[in-house]
Design a protein around this motif. Structure first.
Motif, mmCIF file in Angstrom:
data_model
loop_
_atom_site.group_PDB
_atom_site.id
_atom_site.type_symbol
_atom_site.label_atom_id
_atom_site.label_comp_id
_atom_site.label_asym_id
_atom_site.label_seq_id
_atom_site.Cartn_x
_atom_site.Cartn_y
_atom_site.Cartn_z
ATOM 1 N N MET A 52 0.838 -1.192 0.000
ATOM 2 C CA MET A 52 0.000 0.000 0.000
ATOM 3 C C MET A 52 0.877 1.247 0.000
ATOM 4 N N HIS A 54 1.095 4.470 1.310
ATOM 5 C CA HIS A 54 0.564 5.308 2.394
ATOM 6 C C HIS A 54 1.420 6.572 2.488
ATOM 7 N N ASN A 143 -2.925 5.786 -0.668
ATOM 8 C CA ASN A 143 -3.220 4.409 -0.276
ATOM 9 C C ASN A 143 -3.622 3.486 -1.413
ATOM 10 N N ARG A 145 -3.184 0.279 -3.649
ATOM 11 C CA ARG A 145 -2.791 -1.038 -3.121
ATOM 12 C C ARG A 145 -2.675 -2.080 -4.222
ATOM 13 N N ASP A 447 -10.199 1.899 6.364
ATOM 14 C CA ASP A 447 -10.331 2.798 5.218
ATOM 15 C C ASP A 447 -11.314 3.935 5.500
ATOM 16 N N TYR A 480 -1.745 3.427 9.594
ATOM 17 C CA TYR A 480 -2.446 2.584 8.624
ATOM 18 C C TYR A 480 -2.741 1.210 9.214
#
Length: 630
Positions: A52, A54, A143, A145, A447, A480
């Motif tokens: 991910m 982030h 974010n 992924r 999320d 996260y």
């Protein structure tokens, strides 16, 4: 470190050359993750850890790996990904990224479609070299992924997405051993490396047990790690066993609550040391969502590694348990980076996962949600049982490096002057998921917390009446990994209830002391706000320090299973006091002591209570910790 790095390269290349028609590349096994992070929180639900980006709105550094293909030529590309905001039917796709082959991006932009995990078609690529460099290129910092990449020479092939078929596909296209390797046989296998897991392992090791400590993240500490950043709360050194807590104090000596204790008794040697540390490091007073150094990941790991009786297994997620006759024989873990599976045999096991994962795998009795007042007779219990739980926090903070911008976020939670939160730090009360399953739905819950954070920050920076106040602030950090409070509670021979705490019920096996209030969290409904709650309020019932029975620390139906942490045998209401981390750390101290006695006498956790309680009391009176300030 170099040896580990080369091992990962070997595993990646090895699995890629196993099948010339279809090549599977697990994103988490990239040799250089760059600015991407590995998220394993929902791997039991979606089949794998994933990578991910982030970046808090700033694109992260590329992740890179090298692939060796058996044949040159044209390959079709599939990427397992998702548009993570699609479940809310909002505009946009914040998690966009590209896939680069030898520095050249495919035309497809990934992370733009699909509310669920699926294989997005990336078109074709011509590979003219046997060794190809692949990169994940983040486009947003919001974010994006990636779970896995498939290259195939079969133009009609679509990788499977259904869970069982996907698992078979992964197994077929990896070059990993078909059976797990054996890590060894241990007196105590501790699953979960939060405060309770660390103290369980160290306590047992200091008392002569051979221990495996298994943690599914790269750092120890759980909620008290730099990944989540929740401070240690609860009082230690309490009657009837004032030496319980010394081990907790070794691990985490300085923070908000020790400061409060130090101010109560400023002449004590420990208090003087705490005050000295805080005077030289004032940021240590920040309890939650503080700087990384406040949570001492390295200190926890060094402490564990210093114990010659402990073998530490980081980045290892336990997903299977072998049981027979109500007893756990072994557990199997998967490395979240390499995919390698390892088996751990043990005489005793301790579930310190918070979610009760090990107990669930072994068939232990458990509860989730709130019991009814008719069932428990608790004054604070609801009239009817329900699924409401305390939620997951996504904490964050901002700093002032100078003027900075932040993009509009139409896909995030939308705020107005009436609903926005004028803050530069999101603390414990940024909490979501009250009505969701905290295990099955953790990706959704986390999320939504991110959508609330980004939406609020975008409004403050770009639209609010105080935007000039925030022009020099920049998001510095946001979690996260979700900071959970409640999910499964494993049932023991005693289930602690609210009236036990209020009326100070005296149990013969009184052990660690809980001192926090009965602190239960409820969602806040903001006027004019039409989405799910993202804030909580705490309702407190004050209690006197209370010694919790040892029988809450082992399973009533799995004969060799201990537990320590927020998954012990309590009701929803009683969880409100025992769940804070100095208290869970003392649970671990007791579990380690009991495990040593079970080993010594050839009995089980229940047998320690039935036949060796006085010896356990003697150990609790003595303690296993050392004074860190001397």
């Amino acid at each position: 470190m170099k040896i580990k790095y080369l091992l990962i390269i070997y595993l990646v290349i090895g699995c890629l050359t196993a099948n010339s028609q279809s090549i599977l590349i697990e994103a988490e096994s990239f040799t250089n993750t760059g600015g991407w992070v590995i998220d394993q929180q929902s791997m039991d639900q979606m089949g794998s850890p994933y990578m991910m980006a982030h970046g808090l709105g700033i694109p992260v550094e590329n992740a890179q790996t090298r692939v060796e293909v058996a044949k040159r030529g044209k390959y079709r590309v599939w990427v397992r990904t998702r548009n993570w905001v699609a479940p809310w039917n909002v505009p946009g796709a914040p998690g966009k990224f590209q896939l680069l082959f030898d520095k050249t991006p495919l035309k497809t932009t990934f992370g733009t479609t699909g509310a669920e995990w699926h294989w997005q078609d990336g078109g074709t690529v011509q590979l003219n070299r046997r060794k190809v460099d692949i990169e994940l290129h983040d486009l947003t910092g919001f974010n994006g992924r990636c779970d896995a990449i498939v290259l195939t020479k079969d133009a009609d092939f679509i990788p499977p997405n259904e869970s069982d078929a996907l698992a078979r596909f992964r197994a077929t296209h990896s070059n990993l051993p078909k059976k797990p390797t054996l890590a060894g046989e241990f007196d105590l296998v501790v699953v979960g490396g939060g405060m309770a897991g660390v103290t369980s392992a160290v306590s047992a090791a200091r008392l002569g047990c051979k221990v495996a400590l298994i943690q599914n993240r790269p750092v120890l500490g759980g909620n008290n790690s730099s990944e989540v950043r929740v401070g240690l709360s609860g009082l230690i050194f309490q009657k009837p066993y004032p030496n319980l807590g010394k081990l907790v104090d070794e691990i985490g000596p300085v923070g908000y609550w020790p400061l409060w204790e130090a101010q109560r008794d400023p002449e004590a040697e420990r208090s003087k040391k705490i005050l000295e540390v805080i005077e030289n490091n004032p940021e240590k007073k920040i309890h939650n969502a503080g700087p990384k150094s406040n949570y001492a990941d390295d200190k926890k790991q060094q402490m564990v590694e210093a114990e010659e009786n402990i073998e530490l297994f980081l980045n290892t997620h336990v997903f299977d348990a072998e049981s027979s006759g109500g007893k756990i024989i072994s557990v199997t873990g998967r490395n979240i980076v390499t995919g390698k599976e390892v088996k751990f045999k043990g005489q005793f096991f301790a579930d310190c996962t918070g979610d009760g994962n090990l107990g669930f795998l072994a068939g232990a009795d458990f509860r989730m949600g709130r019991e009814s007042r008719a069932e428990t007779s608790e004054p604070s219990a609801p009239e009817n049982p329900d699924d409401l739980v305390m939620g997951t926090s996504v904490q964050w903070y901002a700093e002032t490096p100078g003027k900075s911008s932040f993009p509009e976020c139409p896909w995030a939670v939308q705020f107005t002057e009436e609903t926005c939160q004028y803050l530069t730090r999101g603390d414990w009360d940024w909490e979501t998921g009250f009505y969701w399953n905290q295990i099955e739905d953790i990706e959704y819950i986390r999320d939504y917390g991110l959508r609330a954070l980004f939406g609020n920050w975008a409004f403050l920076k770009n639209e609010s009446k105080e935007k000039d106040t925030y022009k020099n602030y920049q998001l510095k950090w946001a979690a996260y990994i979700g900071g959970k409070r409640e999910s499964r509670r494993l049932m023991g021979d005693v289930i602690l209830k609210e009236q036990d705490l209020r009326e100070k019920t005296a149990f013969p096996d009184a052990s660690f002391t809980t001192t926090w209030t009965i602190d239960l969290h409820y969602p806040v409904a903001l006027e004019g706000f039409n989405e799910e709650p993202f804030l909580s309020e705490a309702k407190h019932v004050k209690i006197e320090p209370y010694a919790v029975p040892y029988r809450c620390l082992y399973s009533r139906n799995i004969e060799n299973l201990f537990m320590a942490g927020r998954n012990i045998s309590v009701t929803h209401v009683a969880l409100g006091t025992v769940r804070v981390m100095r208290t869970t750390g003392m649970m671990g101290e007791v579990v380690g002591m009991a495990a040593s006695l079970a080993k010594k006498h050839g009995t089980n956790p229940r047998g320690v209570y039935q036949n060796h309680l006085n010896e356990l009391k003697s150990l609790m009176q003595k303690g296993v910790g050392r004074n860190w300030y001397k």
